[in-house]
Design a protein around this motif. Structure first.
Motif, mmCIF file in Angstrom:
data_model
loop_
_atom_site.group_PDB
_atom_site.id
_atom_site.type_symbol
_atom_site.label_atom_id
_atom_site.label_comp_id
_atom_site.label_asym_id
_atom_site.label_seq_id
_atom_site.Cartn_x
_atom_site.Cartn_y
_atom_site.Cartn_z
ATOM 1 N N ARG A 1 0.836 -1.209 0.000
ATOM 2 C CA ARG A 1 0.000 0.000 0.000
ATOM 3 C C ARG A 1 0.868 1.256 0.000
ATOM 4 N N ASP B 1 -3.909 -6.536 -7.584
ATOM 5 C CA ASP B 1 -4.848 -6.389 -8.692
ATOM 6 C C ASP B 1 -5.738 -5.164 -8.487
ATOM 7 N N GLU B 2 -6.206 -4.962 -7.272
ATOM 8 C CA GLU B 2 -7.037 -3.784 -6.989
ATOM 9 C C GLU B 2 -6.277 -2.488 -7.251
ATOM 10 N N CYS B 3 -4.968 -2.498 -6.994
ATOM 11 C CA CYS B 3 -4.147 -1.300 -7.208
ATOM 12 C C CYS B 3 -3.687 -1.164 -8.657
ATOM 13 N N LYS C 1 -4.819 -10.115 -4.462
ATOM 14 C CA LYS C 1 -6.048 -9.315 -4.512
ATOM 15 C C LYS C 1 -5.713 -7.835 -4.399
ATOM 16 N N LEU C 2 -4.827 -7.474 -3.462
ATOM 17 C CA LEU C 2 -4.447 -6.071 -3.284
ATOM 18 C C LEU C 2 -3.736 -5.536 -4.524
#
Length: 249
Positions: free
Chosen positions: A30, A107-109, A104-105
């Motif tokens: 993040r 891909d979301e970013c 998942k993170l």
């Protein structure tokens, strides 16, 4: 054979933004995303119960509040580890990330991932590939994924799962010495990943002349690294990519 149409950035965040957050954690990814990094490099290996997690060392002492071997932990036990407090109070309570959570993170970013298959002593390369690689292939498009390793068995098993047109492989070296070309040819590699401190101009030229992307780990001094851009290096995998922004070619 053609490879996925990967547009490598000049800078890749090593184990996430590991200069500013605990390495190989969701928090580190993040943080990398928040600072504008478009790719991260992360390590994956298996817990004792076969769960793939984002972790570098064979043991947990350096980056958690416990000790012992990763291979002796199941997921519920691993989840009880605090993997952030060692880095700073702001990260107290950070938990070990499973590969599924991390994919998942990312891909979301909308980020790219260089996923290193970390085969520590006594662990099965084939088992790691079986658990980690299909999940990565399912989660991310080919242009946002490189699978890399020092371990040729892991890379060979990975190549059996997907052709070069579907999956880019990166071969890890400390120095580019004799035999590098045969390893890359046999694996239909996309990229060479080398220790920047051990690169020579001759080795760099050979890699680039053969058409491979060249990624360097782990420079953190942009001035000392500057001549490698001139030699033709494609990307630097750094703990603190922001230090390099004003020094890019």
């Amino acid at each position: 054979m053609p490879h996925p149409d990967i547009s490598l950035p000049r800078l890749i965040a090593h184990r996430g933004l590991s200069a500013h957050a605990p390495e190989n954690t969701l928090a580190a990814v993040r943080a990398a995303h928040a600072t504008g990094c478009t790719w991260v490099e992360l390590d994956v290996q298996l817990l004792g119960d076969g769960t793939p997690v984002i972790w570098h060392d064979a043991g947990v002492r350096r980056c958690s509040d416990a000790s012992g071997r990763l291979a002796d932990l199941d997921l519920p036990t691993a989840r009880r580890l605090d993997v952030g407090a060692w880095f700073g109070d702001a990260f107290r309570g950070e938990r070990i990330a499973t590969l599924a959570e991390m994919l998942k993170l990312i891909d979301e970013c909308g980020m790219g991932l260089n996923l290193e298959l970390k085969v520590n002593r006594g662990r099965s390369a084939a088992a790691l590939v079986e658990e980690a690689v299909p999940a990565a292939l399912d989660a991310l498009p080919p242009e946002r994924l490189i699978i890399s390793s020092f371990n040729d068995d892991a890379l060979a098993c990975t190549r059996e799962l997907a052709p070069a047109s579907r999956l880019a492989l990166g071969v890890l070296f400390e120095g580019i010495g004799r035999g590098w070309r045969s390893r890359c040819t046999e694996l239909e590699a996309f990229s060479v990943h080398a220790d920047w401190r051990r690169l020579s101009r001759r080795g760099t030229t050979a890699v680039k002349d053969d058409g491979y992307a060249l990624l360097c780990y782990t420079p953190n001094d942009p001035a000392a690294f500057a001549h490698l851009w001139q030699w033709g290096v494609d990307a630097a995998i750094s703990d603190d990519p922001s230090r390099f922004i004003s020094h890019l070619p």
